[in-house]
Design an enzyme around this catalytic site. Structure first.
Site, PDB file in Angstrom:
ATOM      1  N   ARG A 286       3.708   4.016   0.037  1.00 20.06           N
ATOM      2  CA  ARG A 286       5.110   3.741  -0.242  1.00 20.06           C
ATOM      3  C   ARG A 286       5.290   3.683  -1.754  1.00 20.06           C
ATOM      4  NH1 ARG A 286       6.178  -1.972   0.807  1.00 20.06           N
ATOM      5  NH2 ARG A 286       6.312  -2.134  -1.459  1.00 20.06           N
ATOM      6  N   HIS A 290       9.851  -1.759  -0.669  1.00 19.24           N
ATOM      7  CA  HIS A 290       9.931  -1.806   0.797  1.00 19.24           C
ATOM      8  C   HIS A 290      11.338  -1.467   1.257  1.00 19.24           C
ATOM      9  CE1 HIS A 290       9.595  -3.168   4.928  1.00 19.24           C
ATOM     10  NE2 HIS A 290      10.632  -3.957   4.721  1.00 19.24           N
ATOM     11  N   TYR A 299       3.967  -7.728  -6.921  1.00 17.23           N
ATOM     12  CA  TYR A 299       2.738  -7.829  -6.131  1.00 17.23           C
ATOM     13  C   TYR A 299       1.876  -6.566  -6.179  1.00 17.23           C
ATOM     14  CZ  TYR A 299       5.734  -5.394  -2.706  1.00 17.23           C
ATOM     15  OH  TYR A 299       6.591  -4.507  -2.080  1.00 17.23           O
TER      16      TYR A 299
END
Length: 386
Positions: A286, A290, A299
């Protein structure tokens, strides 16, 4: 930004194989037909993939369309013109190739990033966008969250936001098809995070026991929002989980459109013949957030993103088509201009549409409206339009 010390970088795997075989208990090598630069790993990649150059060009166009669409809609969300959007940056191949590999009569149960399967099947782009805007052009009449497209005309249901629920629903649809004797296969999409859900166990177990004609397609994009795959499972791969359920499992390069088509076509054909389900782990990444509600910078290490960016599926397929003589720079540039114009025109048309008519509130509640709905509709009709 650097990743926390307890989260090592996860670069793309290097060990691949061009021989397709179901996984065993040991961790399998990654099945691929193209190298990271788009070079062929076999003598005749079109024959190995089971696809013609013409159809692969159509796949490439749909991937370019999805890329342009995602870029435009993420900008719209940041401008406050839509409320939510889930982009497929870096994962363009899986939803498009799945739609290409399946038959038109087959059903698709998506997760967040598979709406483009509908577009590749011919669903109108303006109508698709109308769902995101929730306006009068939306076939769902503005009743669902943005990025929850669905339509019977292309045999695709809406995903449910609750992680993994579509897995059991897809198995139920597949079992119903087999019970009725329908020659139908169902594709059940999920992310790596959904393999931690109870629906994953219940769905795969039931499908294997009763040989339901379903293909489970896991997009392992390395992150379930901010949770890495290593925190989802102790298994070295997701594909290995198929062994425990008694079904065939495959681990395929999810950024290789040709390898994806080969695996999806073969597993769908086997399921249609009554040979039962299969689990396909599509290893991908990805590239973006998200969703429009997420910030991956907090993160994720940029070096990891950069490593995967060099293997993105759009550029990889483009390199292969150019190298094989089926696309040139001018042709691809014309294709990009064409899809950008198509997206711009569809956005303008969708934004110009008004809200769903208020009387639509009473539609689709019952097959035939009862006295209560008729009474409420009559009362609403007496009120002035706002």
């Amino acid at each position: 930004m650097s990743a926390p010390a307890d989260r090592p970088l996860r670069p793309p795997p290097e060990e691949t194989t061009s021989v397709l075989a179901p996984v065993g208990i040991e961790a399998p090598r990654l099945f691929a037909l193209l190298d990271p630069e788009g070079g062929a790993l076999v003598d005749d990649p079109f024959e190995a993939a089971g696809i013609t150059p013409e159809r692969l060009l159509a796949v490439h166009r749909s991937m370019l369309l999805l890329q342009a669409l995602d870029d435009r809609m993420m900008k719209h969300q940041r401008q406050g013109r839509i409320g939510f959007y889930g982009a497929a940056n870096g994962q363009e191949a899986v939803p498009v190739v799945t739609a290409e590999a399946l038959e038109a009569r087959d059903w698709i149960f998506p997760a967040l990033r598979e709406g483009a399967s509908m577009l590749h099947r011919g669903f109108p782009l303006t109508t698709y966008l109308s769902q995101i805007f929730g306006n009068g052009g939306d076939v769902l009449k503005g009743r669902n969250m943005p990025s929850h497209m669905a339509d019977r005309g292309v045999n695709q249901v809406s995903w449910g936001s609750v992680i993994g629920t579509q897995i059991s629903q897809a198995v139920g649809a597949a079992w119903a098809a087999r019970y009725r004797g329908d020659d139908v296969v169902v594709a059940a999409f999920m992310g790596d995070g959904a393999t931690s859900s109870n629906d994953f166990h219940a769905g795969l177990n039931f499908a294997a026991v009763w040989k339901a004609p379903v293909v489970f397609v896991c997009q392992n994009n390395q992150w379930s929002i901010s949770v890495p795959t290593t925190a989802q499972t102790g298994s070295e791969t997701i594909a290995q989980k198929a062994v425990a359920y008694g079904m065939r499992g495959y681990r395929v390069d999810g950024n290789d459109a040709l390898a994806l088509h080969r695996v999806l076509r073969e597993t769908a054909t086997a399921a249609r013949r009554g040979e039962g389900p299969a689990l396909i782990e599509c290893l991908t990444y990805r590239m973006g957030a998200h969703s429009s509600s997420d910030d991956p910078r907090v993160y994720r290490d940029d070096r990891e993103v950069e490593a995967w960016a060099r293997r993105n599926p759009v550029d990889r397929l483009s390199a292969f088509l150019r190298g094989s003589g089926h696309l040139d720079e001018a042709g691809e540039e014309a294709m990009k201009v064409e899809v950008a114009a198509e997206v711009a025109a569809a956005v303008a048309e969708a934004e110009a549409l008004g809200p769903p008519p208020r009387e639509a509130l009473f539609e689709d509640v019952f097959e035939a409206p009862d006295w209560r709905l008729r009474e409420q509709a009559a009362e609403l009709a007496l009120l002035p339009e706002e």
